[in-house]
Design a protein around this motif. Structure first.
Motif, PDB file in Angstrom:
ATOM      1  N   SER A  36     -91.675   0.020 -24.353  1.00  0.00           N
ATOM      2  CA  SER A  36     -92.547   1.030 -24.955  1.00  0.00           C
ATOM      3  C   SER A  36     -93.769   0.386 -25.614  1.00  0.00           C
ATOM      4  O   SER A  36     -94.884   0.913 -25.527  1.00  0.00           O
ATOM      5  N   ARG A  40     -97.883   0.704 -24.540  1.00  0.00           N
ATOM      6  CA  ARG A  40     -98.872   1.096 -25.533  1.00  0.00           C
ATOM      7  C   ARG A  40     -99.954   0.036 -25.734  1.00  0.00           C
ATOM      8  O   ARG A  40    -101.091   0.366 -26.108  1.00  0.00           O
ATOM      9  N   ALA A 141     -93.739   2.503 -30.748  1.00  0.00           N
ATOM     10  CA  ALA A 141     -92.608   1.790 -30.145  1.00  0.00           C
ATOM     11  C   ALA A 141     -91.384   1.838 -31.054  1.00  0.00           C
ATOM     12  O   ALA A 141     -90.244   1.963 -30.581  1.00  0.00           O
ATOM     13  N   VAL A 144     -89.468   5.036 -30.703  1.00  0.00           N
ATOM     14  CA  VAL A 144     -88.583   5.042 -29.534  1.00  0.00           C
ATOM     15  C   VAL A 144     -87.202   4.514 -29.913  1.00  0.00           C
ATOM     16  O   VAL A 144     -86.167   5.077 -29.533  1.00  0.00           O
ATOM     17  N   ALA A 168     -90.776   7.018 -24.866  1.00  0.00           N
ATOM     18  CA  ALA A 168     -91.441   5.752 -24.557  1.00  0.00           C
ATOM     19  C   ALA A 168     -92.602   5.935 -23.590  1.00  0.00           C
ATOM     20  O   ALA A 168     -93.647   5.283 -23.740  1.00  0.00           O
ATOM     21  N   PHE A 169     -92.444   6.830 -22.601  1.00  0.00           N
ATOM     22  CA  PHE A 169     -93.413   6.903 -21.512  1.00  0.00           C
ATOM     23  C   PHE A 169     -94.174   8.217 -21.422  1.00  0.00           C
ATOM     24  O   PHE A 169     -95.010   8.364 -20.529  1.00  0.00           O
TER      25      PHE A 169
END
Length: 544
Positions: A36, A40, A141, A144, A168-169
């Motif tokens: 994650s 980013r 992150a 997550v 995360a995505f």
């Protein structure tokens, strides 16, 4: 009962809970965090800073950047009027500490925690695009990891894993994790406080979970006002939907009193802001309709759980909405958890609508205010996927949807999907190219306070920059020619409807050439007609 057997024993992917040891779970969390964060950080500084990101810098350095025409002594030239002076607002200086940061924030509607953090961060690492955005990427992150822990604690490992993959995505999450603002921190604190609340319910005899919940909640309240609605949802869950409030009422009462007492000082400051807040929030003014609320709600939720912009994106919307509804149905038997997730979604939305009605705004249409409900949506989505009892179909859906949103996340980072709307760097370089006689040229901005900051951050030439609102205040005492330093050429930068164009025409200036558009900012060149004698400003209503 906090964890019904029907939820905990449901079969989901080859019995994850039986073959993953604690060490493997820790490794899985590290992998989720690394993946994650990598997404980013990808192309983190490839897009220009947005207007709100530019506001972060002077607020965090303690330099006043907001100009209010209704404030005391507004007619005095107390604001920067050159590129170099605006550039100084973007640099940390000795003597501008946290007290100066508080002074800036008292004049607008922002809370201090994020800016206190960024104050130290900027002092250490500077104000490059990459440095400014890295904390948000890190907060995103960490969120997550926290939703993985929350999903595992509240339901099971499968729910934690799927919801963390979505967080995360998701392109919307990646977008805001690459923005130098407080929203990723807000999401992190919200998920963390919910996790602490669940721990306090499970370990009610221990004091530390209550203290942890209180500290995180206080941090959330000092990050963004929207956290109040999320805290209200948690409070309703504690006292209405769960038995914890009744069984441990004194501990919860003491915890909530601690939270309220800690936030009270800034609430007094908020009340003092009442005089100036209408002018600050005017840019989102407008009335609401029922159709608009329904349309915005569906659009924003669809953007959070799917990617309608990609080819076959409509299919991701259909599948995601189906799984969301299926998750809600599967949780209906567990009223306590259903109430938690439903209130997590409903309270912030109702809170924004309430504030919109009170203030005459349309904040419900702004995507960033919807970020706080995303974790609850991802948990419901994961519950819907868990309801599908065929492991091959589960694995297939996870693979397809995971690949789909991963591709969308990478495209978002590249600026090819849900790109950042501002083109401040191009705008500043264009203005530089137009400045050939600085002594006879002035830049006049109207609309967002970020426009002079953008010229200071990205521009290289030194030029005088005036704000339309300040100019109008100055006109009460001085002539237009004196205010504009006798300039014969004015570069007008406008975001939104303009009164400045008519003002320039009333004072003998004429539009030269065509408008040039940079995102939502229009630039126009005005020159003074020969033999014209400028008059006092009168306002007007023409858009250039």
């Amino acid at each position: 009962m906090l964890y019904p057997a029907s939820v905990m024993t449901h079969s989901s992917l080859p019995r994850l809970t039986t073959w993953l040891s604690d060490k493997k779970i820790l490794l899985l969390m590290v992998i989720l965090f690394a993946c994650s964060l990598a997404v980013r950080l990808y192309k983190l500084d490839s897009q220009t800073l947005e207007c709100e990101e530019l506001y972060t810098i002077p607020a965090a350095t303690g330099h006043q950047y907001v100009y209010l025409s209704i404030e005391a002594n507004a007619s005095q030239p107390a604001i920067p009027i050159t590129t170099a002076q605006h550039r100084n607002l973007l640099k940390p200086e000795p003597g501008f500490g946290l007290r100066a940061v508080s002074g800036v924030l008292k004049r607008n509607v922002h809370l201090p925690l994020y800016f206190y953090f960024m104050h130290s961060w900027i002092n250490w690492f500077g104000t490059s695009e990459w440095a400014l955005r890295f904390p948000s990427a890190l907060f995103g992150a960490l969120t997550v990891v926290m939703i993985f822990s929350l999903g595992r604690e509240l339901f099971n490992l499968f729910i934690g894993l799927v919801s963390s993959i979505l967080l995360a995505f998701s392109p919307e999450q990646v977008y805001y994790s690459q923005q130098a603002r407080m929203y990723p921190l807000l999401a992190l604190l919200l998920v963390s406080s919910t996790y602490a609340m669940v721990l306090a319910m499970r370990r009610s005899a221990q004091v530390w979970p209550y203290l942890l919940y209180a500290l995180i909640s206080i941090a959330g309240l000092y990050t963004h006002y929207e956290y109040m609605f999320c805290l209200a949802a948690q409070t309703a869950y504690i006292w209405i939907a769960s038995t914890s409030g009744r069984q441990n009422k004194y501990r919860w009462l003491l915890t909530q009193l601690m939270i309220a007492a800690a936030f009270m000082p800034w609430m007094l400051i908020t009340l003092a802001q009442k005089k100036t807040s209408p002018e600050i929030i005017a840019w989102v003014s407008g009335s609401l309709t029922a159709n608009m609320v329904v349309s915005e709600s569906f659009t924003k939720i669809a953007r959070l759980i799917s990617v309608p912009e990609l080819p076959l994106g409509w299919l991701s919307v259909v599948v995601s909405c189906f799984l969301l509804v299926l998750g809600a149905i599967s949780l209906a038997a567990d009223r306590s958890k259903f109430f938690l997730l439903a209130s997590w979604i409903a309270f912030p939305i109702m809170g924004i609508l309430l504030m919109d009605n009170l203030l005459g705004t349309r904040a419900i249409s702004i995507t960033r205010y919807w970020i706080v409900i995303a974790p609850a949506l991802y948990l419901l989505f994961s519950l819907g996927l868990q309801r599908i009892k065929r492991p091959p179909l589960q694995i297939g859906l996870i693979a397809v949807l995971g690949g789909f949103i991963l591709a969308a996340a990478l495209l978002t980072a590249q600026g090819k999907l849900r790109s950042k709307p501002d083109r401040h760097k191009e705008m500043a370089l264009f203005i530089d190219s137009q400045v050939t006689r600085p002594g006879n040229q002035v830049v006049l901005t109207e609309g967002l306070n970020a426009l002079p900051l953008a010229l200071g951050y990205y521009g290289q030439r030194d030029v005088k920059i005036l704000r339309h609102k300040w100019l109008m205040d100055q006109s009460k005492q001085r002539s237009f020619q004196e205010i504009t330093f006798g300039a014969t050429e004015i570069q007008l930068l406008v975001s939104g409807p303009s009164r400045a164009a008519q003002l320039l025409e009333d004072n003998g200036f004429r539009l030269q050439g065509q408008l040039v558009q940079f995102g939502h900012v229009a630039t126009a060149k005005y020159t003074l007609s020969p033999g014209t004698r400028p008059v006092s400003p009168t306002g007007g209503g023409r858009t250039p």
